[in-house]
Write a protein that holds these residues in place. Structure first.
Motif, PDB file in Angstrom:
ATOM      1  N   THR A 154      11.809  39.024   0.687  1.00 46.25           N
ATOM      2  CA  THR A 154      13.093  37.947   0.604  1.00 46.25           C
ATOM      3  C   THR A 154      12.753  37.360   1.913  1.00 46.25           C
ATOM      4  O   THR A 154      11.598  36.556   2.072  1.00 46.25           O
ATOM      5  N   THR A 155      13.669  37.103   2.868  1.00 45.18           N
ATOM      6  CA  THR A 155      13.548  36.126   3.979  1.00 45.18           C
ATOM      7  C   THR A 155      12.679  36.849   5.096  1.00 45.18           C
ATOM      8  O   THR A 155      12.415  37.982   5.191  1.00 45.18           O
ATOM      9  N   GLY A 156      12.066  35.876   5.727  1.00 42.44           N
ATOM     10  CA  GLY A 156      11.342  36.386   7.104  1.00 42.44           C
ATOM     11  C   GLY A 156      12.361  36.499   8.384  1.00 42.44           C
ATOM     12  O   GLY A 156      13.595  36.217   8.238  1.00 42.44           O
ATOM     13  N   PRO A 160      11.930  30.943   8.141  1.00 42.11           N
ATOM     14  CA  PRO A 160      12.541  31.522   7.119  1.00 42.11           C
ATOM     15  C   PRO A 160      11.818  32.380   5.864  1.00 42.11           C
ATOM     16  O   PRO A 160      12.368  33.027   5.226  1.00 42.11           O
ATOM     17  N   ALA A 161      10.669  32.064   6.072  1.00 43.13           N
ATOM     18  CA  ALA A 161       9.576  32.726   4.995  1.00 43.13           C
ATOM     19  C   ALA A 161       8.746  33.726   5.626  1.00 43.13           C
ATOM     20  O   ALA A 161       8.197  34.564   4.809  1.00 43.13           O
ATOM     21  N   ARG A 269       3.659  29.008   5.750  1.00 46.85           N
ATOM     22  CA  ARG A 269       2.551  29.869   6.338  1.00 46.85           C
ATOM     23  C   ARG A 269       2.882  31.371   6.972  1.00 46.85           C
ATOM     24  O   ARG A 269       3.984  31.246   7.438  1.00 46.85           O
ATOM     25  N   GLY A 270       2.196  32.326   6.388  1.00 42.92           N
ATOM     26  CA  GLY A 270       2.583  33.798   6.826  1.00 42.92           C
ATOM     27  C   GLY A 270       3.516  34.385   5.999  1.00 42.92           C
ATOM     28  O   GLY A 270       3.817  35.395   6.241  1.00 42.92           O
ATOM     29  N   MET A 271       3.786  33.705   4.816  1.00 46.38           N
ATOM     30  CA  MET A 271       4.792  34.367   4.031  1.00 46.38           C
ATOM     31  C   MET A 271       4.061  35.437   3.154  1.00 46.38           C
ATOM     32  O   MET A 271       2.756  35.187   2.884  1.00 46.38           O
TER      33      MET A 271
END
Ligand code: BDR
Ligand code: CA
Length: 318
Positions: A154-156, A160-161, A269-271
């Protein structure tokens, strides 16, 4: 008696890393600890790893690892853990020191020595593991499973990601997630709600045991940071969630699916892109351009029972 599961922990202590180490050491055969940049500088995460080993009176080698991400700029220290990476209590300067071998070489050596038996836990940025995979391709067949604290369905947290451990070295995470080694990922979607509340901290403090009392001070600091930064009412024990399934497999639920690392998005990026679409027929999969399952992805946890188990374990230290 069945042999204890062998595990090597690659980490960046970090409050929750400290708890993960102490939990693993009580229940598993902890063959080593490797440090990496992340929550703080490599110098500090290494010192903190040594301090935790000393605090727990553990007979476990610590190897120093990579100070920087593979390709990107360093993201800077994580405010959640304070200036030292382990703020909140007076931790004595450790007397012991790191072994002579670099973490990357140590990971390779341990994987070779314990072929098909070793669990590799990555609870910080995945730089050391990615370097080891680049240097020794046979690692893929030597490691039994990589257990990852990182990402989210879900959220980071750091964006946010994106979740911190993935965001702190995206190319390294991509290398690990594409390696073909069986992966077990527990992400922020589960770990943010799995933590110590004030009553757990009070219980540790009231125990009269010195390790628990120190941990209580550390966790009080960390809880306050999490309250201010994320509005959480628990001090999330992200990292121990990657260890717990080897001790009790009833506490976290996983689905076997595709988990991929987003390397290029301007905002993403990083999601970790996890395929949680439910239809599993070959026809449905074909229609949706699904990529192959490469990971067990955590989707839920019995958080209260898990944390009780962790606190019970921490109270076994003097
Ligand atoms: C992860 O980031 C670090 O701050 C914690 O130690 C954990 O490994 C959570 O996003
Ligand atoms: Ca960590």
């Amino acid at each position: 008696m069945t042999a204890r599961q062998k595990i090597l922990i690659d980490c960046d202590p970090g409050h929750d890393d400290a708890v993960a180490i102490l939990f693993a050491a009580r229940h598993m055969d902890l063959v080593g600890i490797t440090s990496v940049h992340g929550n703080n500088s490599l110098e500090n995460t290494t010192r903190n790893a040594l301090a935790v080993v000393e605090m727990g009176k553990l007979d476990v080698p610590v190897a120093r690892g990579c100070a920087e991400p593979l390709a990107q700029e360093a993201v800077g220290i994580a405010a959640m853990h304070g200036k030292s990476g382990l703020d909140g209590a007076d931790i004595p300067v450790p007397e012991r020191t790191v072994i002579d071998t670099h973490a990357v070489d140590f990971i390779i050596a341990m994987a070779e020595q314990h072929r098909e038996e070793l669990i590799l836990a990555t609870i910080g940025p995945e730089t050391n593991i990615a370097m080891a995979l680049r240097r020794e391709p046979r690692l893929k067949s030597w490691i039994r499973e990589i257990t990852v604290m990182g990402g989210s369905t879900t959220t980071g947290n750091v964006t946010p990601a994106a979740e911190f451990n993935i965001f702190a070295d995206v190319e390294a995470a991509w290398t690990v997630f594409e390696s073909g080694i069986p992966l077990r990922m527990v992400g922020y979607n589960v770990t943010r709600q799995t933590g110590f509340d004030q009553s757990d901290i009070d219980r540790m403090r009231a125990s009269g045991r010195s390790v628990a009392a120190t941990l209580a001070d550390l966790m009080a600091f960390y809880l306050e940071k999490q309250r201010v930064g994320y509005g959480l009412t628990v001090a999330p024990m992200h990292d121990v969630c990657a260890i717990v399934p080897y001790v009790d497999d009833s506490l976290i639920d996983y689905v076997h699916t595709s988990a991929r690392i987003e390397k290029t998005g301007t905002y993403t990026r990083g999601m970790t892109v996890c395929d949680l679409r439910t239809l599993k027929s070959a026809e449905a999969i074909n229609m949706r351009h699904a990529s192959a399952a490469n990971a067990l992805v955590a989707v839920g946890a019995r958080s209260r029972a898990l944390i009780d188990r962790v606190v019970d374990t921490l109270l076994t230290y003097d």
